[in-house]
Design an enzyme around this catalytic site. Structure first.
Site, PDB file in Angstrom:
ATOM      1  N   ASP A  24       0.875  -1.191   0.000  1.00 12.80           N
ATOM      2  CA  ASP A  24       0.000   0.000   0.000  1.00 12.80           C
ATOM      3  C   ASP A  24       0.903   1.229   0.000  1.00 12.80           C
ATOM      4  OD1 ASP A  24      -3.101   0.788   1.070  1.00 12.80           O
ATOM      5  OD2 ASP A  24      -1.518   2.257   1.491  1.00 12.80           O
ATOM      6  N   ILE A  25       0.606   2.173  -0.894  1.00 13.72           N
ATOM      7  CA  ILE A  25       1.444   3.377  -0.978  1.00 13.72           C
ATOM      8  C   ILE A  25       1.157   4.249   0.257  1.00 13.72           C
ATOM      9  CG2 ILE A  25       2.016   5.421  -2.354  1.00 13.72           C
ATOM     10  CD1 ILE A  25       1.031   3.874  -4.850  1.00 13.72           C
ATOM     11  N   GLU A  82      -4.848   2.197  -4.114  1.00 14.02           N
ATOM     12  CA  GLU A  82      -3.387   2.341  -4.130  1.00 14.02           C
ATOM     13  C   GLU A  82      -2.739   1.106  -3.522  1.00 14.02           C
ATOM     14  OE1 GLU A  82      -5.069   2.901  -1.638  1.00 14.02           O
ATOM     15  OE2 GLU A  82      -4.020   3.718   0.075  1.00 14.02           O
TER      16      GLU A  82
HETATM   17  N1  LIG Z   1      -4.872   9.142  -8.281  1.00 15.21           N
HETATM   18  C1  LIG Z   1      -5.507   8.075  -7.830  1.00 15.21           C
HETATM   19  N2  LIG Z   1      -5.771   7.955  -6.552  1.00 15.21           N
HETATM   20  C2  LIG Z   1      -6.380   6.884  -6.075  1.00 15.21           C
HETATM   21  C3  LIG Z   1      -6.785   5.870  -6.941  1.00 15.21           C
HETATM   22  N3  LIG Z   1      -7.389   4.911  -6.200  1.00 15.21           N
HETATM   23  C4  LIG Z   1      -7.389   5.350  -4.926  1.00 15.21           C
HETATM   24  N4  LIG Z   1      -6.754   6.532  -4.845  1.00 15.21           N
HETATM   25  C5  LIG Z   1      -6.554   7.356  -3.700  1.00 15.21           C
HETATM   26  O1  LIG Z   1      -5.673   6.760  -2.774  1.00 15.21           O
HETATM   27  C6  LIG Z   1      -5.919   7.332  -1.524  1.00 15.21           C
HETATM   28  C7  LIG Z   1      -5.801   6.303  -0.456  1.00 15.21           C
HETATM   29  O2  LIG Z   1      -5.889   6.990   0.763  1.00 15.21           O
HETATM   30  P1  LIG Z   1      -5.975   6.282   2.147  1.00 15.21           P
HETATM   31  O3  LIG Z   1      -6.686   4.984   2.020  1.00 15.21           O
HETATM   32  O4  LIG Z   1      -6.503   7.265   3.142  1.00 15.21           O
HETATM   33  O5  LIG Z   1      -4.514   5.942   2.491  1.00 15.21           O
HETATM   34  P2  LIG Z   1      -3.220   6.770   2.438  1.00 15.21           P
HETATM   35  O6  LIG Z   1      -3.489   8.213   2.230  1.00 15.21           O
HETATM   36  O7  LIG Z   1      -2.318   6.168   1.394  1.00 15.21           O
HETATM   37  O8  LIG Z   1      -2.619   6.568   3.831  1.00 15.21           O
HETATM   38  P3  LIG Z   1      -1.983   5.252   4.344  1.00 15.21           P
HETATM   39  O9  LIG Z   1      -2.368   4.139   3.478  1.00 15.21           O
HETATM   40  O10 LIG Z   1      -2.453   5.125   5.738  1.00 15.21           O
HETATM   41  O11 LIG Z   1      -0.517   5.500   4.269  1.00 15.21           O
HETATM   42  C8  LIG Z   1      -7.300   7.955  -1.584  1.00 15.21           C
HETATM   43  O12 LIG Z   1      -7.188   9.358  -1.548  1.00 15.21           O
HETATM   44  C9  LIG Z   1      -7.820   7.555  -2.927  1.00 15.21           C
HETATM   45  O13 LIG Z   1      -8.603   8.557  -3.517  1.00 15.21           O
HETATM   46  C10 LIG Z   1      -6.508   6.005  -8.320  1.00 15.21           C
HETATM   47  O14 LIG Z   1      -6.819   5.174  -9.166  1.00 15.21           O
HETATM   48  N5  LIG Z   1      -5.860   7.120  -8.713  1.00 15.21           N
END
Ligand SMILES: Nc1nc2c(ncn2[C@@H]2O[C@H](COP(=O)(O)OP(=O)(O)OP(=O)(O)O)[C@@H](O)[C@H]2O)c(=O)[nH]1
Length: 465
Positions: free
Chosen positions: A338-339, A382
């Site tokens: 997970d990013i 992500e």
């Molecule tokens: N640009 C983009 N963003 C995405 C996509 N799928 C999910 N996201 C974003 O990824 C983010 C994931 O956020 P969170 O689940 O809060 O997790 P995080 O900010 O990475 O924090 P941690 O995982 O706790 O480190 C969300 O803002 C989603 O909108 C995509 O296909 N493209």
């Protein structure tokens, strides 16, 4: 002299079909015995209906050796009958005799050919009252219609054959498909208009040349092989497809060709027919459909953004591997990545940049897996997941660490990350040997729990360490 029948019949009899005339006439009561030609094998039937206003009719269908004699006998009937018909099969000599100016009939009788094919000849008298003639005409027309309806026009076998040949020739000449006929050794004998368009060669130019030489060398050789197979096969036909650059418009067209052996009535091979159908459009449609099918297949198993496998593909692969490794009792590992702080990334750089980042991370992870049996998939927004069949926990952990390092080393700027100024990932490893009592979801849960711990412990790391 042989006369098969001389029939006299009133209108009722005349209404019957000619083939049934004998039957109808047999019901007539009076025989014309006074004809006195019974010794000459003449069967005469006579009907003299004194009370009837209808004219009497005579039908003659004889084969005659002595027409003058018969004509004389006919004349003797003239007082009793109004009209005589010589029907099909009547002697030409009799007709000629009756028509001659010096005929025994005399000048009161007019001989008239009333059917273009000599089918019926009419003898009509000029002595009869006009009203009777009118009646006769009505009767005659009625009778003629009956006869026409029941009689087929006489067309000789030769005529029929000629007509059918003309029809066939027209069909071949104007067929949409190219139709070529050759001798057994390939010399062209028939070349229709569609062939001319394909090869840009007139019939005069093509007929007499070898079919093996009308297009390129390769096709000529292929045809030669086909001809050879044709004469050595039981079914007598061969089908293949070729592409030909049409001389007329230099377009590449596809053709389906059916070659079949032409045999004569004795079953001897006398040549080959080649029918070429343009299938260019069909081919184009098939190609488009194949592309669409390929795209659809890809779409159903591929993540549209990152081009790695999608979750559906991962789930399918996990089920398959689970069953296989359950049987072989081999280890199965997965790593869930997970990013870190990706929401911040999006907020800082925008969603489009976020998409680009996802693509880069997918690419980096993909480059770290080396085994063909390993699979990388985008599991969620992500989140990425690695399926590692036959990999134990140690090896999976080591790969997970390599992946973490590779993402970090890619130095993708992430100013809003709370733990680094570049993009990082956290990973959770799940590893087990499948057992009958558990399900594939178990390993997902295991990796998910480890990922949770990695996040909780500060991110940019792998669990278990
Ligand atoms: N640009 C983009 N963003 C995405 C996509 N799928 C999910 N996201 C974003 O990824 C983010 C994931 O956020 P969170 O689940 O809060 O997790 P995080 O900010 O990475 O924090 P941690 O995982 O706790 O480190 C969300 O803002 C989603 O909108 C995509 O296909 N493209």
């Amino acid at each position: 002299m042989i006369i098969s029948a001389l029939h006299i019949v009133n209108e009722q009899g005349a209404n019957a079909h000619i083939s049934k005339l004998n039957q109808a006439l047999e019901k007539i009561d009076v025989f014309l015995t006074e004809c006195n030609i019974s010794t000459l094998e003449l069967d005469c039937l006579r009907h003299k209906n004194a009370t009837s206003e209808q004219p009497c009719l005579a039908f003659i269908s004889p084969t005659i050796n002595n027409p003058i004699q018969v004509a004389k006998q006919i004349r003797s009937l003239l007082s009793d009958i109004d009209f005589i018909f010589l029907v099909e099969g009547s002697s030409q000599e009799l007709l000629t005799e009756l028509q001659s100016p010096t005929s025994v009939l005399g000048s009161h009788w007019e001989v008239k050919d009333i059917h273009s094919e000599g089918f019926i000849h009419q003898l009509s008298t000029s002595l009869k009252a006009v009203h009777k003639r009118r009646k006769f005409r009505t009767t005659l027309t009625h009778l003629q219609n009956k006869l026409k309806a029941t009689s087929k026009p006489k067309v000789s076998e030769l005529q029929k054959y000629t007509v059918s040949l003309q029809h066939l020739s027209h069909i071949v000449e104007h067929a949409h498909d190219a139709i070529i006929a050759t001798t057994s050794d390939g010399i062209i004998v028939k070349w229709n208009q569609a062939s001319q368009k394909i090869f840009h060669m007139s019939s005069d130019e093509a007929v007499g040349t070898s079919i093996f030489e009308i297009y390129d060398h390769d096709w000529g050789r292929r045809l030669q092989t086909d001809y050879h197979s044709l004469f050595n096969s039981d079914h007598g036909f061969i089908e293949h497809e070729i592409s030909i650059t049409r001389a007329v418009d230099l377009q590449e067209n596809y053709y389906n060709i059916i070659l079949s052996v032409i045999r004569d009535n004795n079953g001897e091979d006398i040549g080959v027919s080649a029918v070429m159908r343009d299938i260019t459009e069909k081919k184009a449609t098939e190609n488009i459909l194949a592309e669409i099918r390929k795209d659809l297949e890809k779409m159903s198993y591929e993540d549209g953004l990152t081009s790695v496998a999608n979750r559906r593909m991962f789930d399918k692969a996990l089920r398959n591997e689970w069953g296989r490794l359950l049987r072989t009792q081999s280890p199965l590992s997965i790593i869930m990545f997970d990013i870190d702080y990706f929401k911040h990334y999006n907020d800082t750089y925008g969603h489009q940049e976020g998409d680009k980042c996802l693509k880069k991370v997918a690419e980096i992870l993909k480059n770290e897996i080396k085994r063909s049996s390993d699979l990388i998939a985008r599991y969620g927004g992500e989140e990425f997941i690695l399926l590692l069949p036959g990999t134990n926990e140690e090896d999976a952990k080591s790969l997970a660490l390599k992946c973490c390092t590779a993402v970090r080393k890619a130095n993708i700027p992430h100013d809003s990350s709370e733990i680094s100024n570049t993009v990082t990932v956290s990973g959770g490893v799940g590893s087990l040997i499948p057992i009958q009592t558990s399900k594939p979801e178990a390993i997902i849960k295991m990796a998910d729990n480890m990922l949770y711990i990695a996040k909780k412990n500060g991110r940019n790391q792998v669990q278990p360490t």
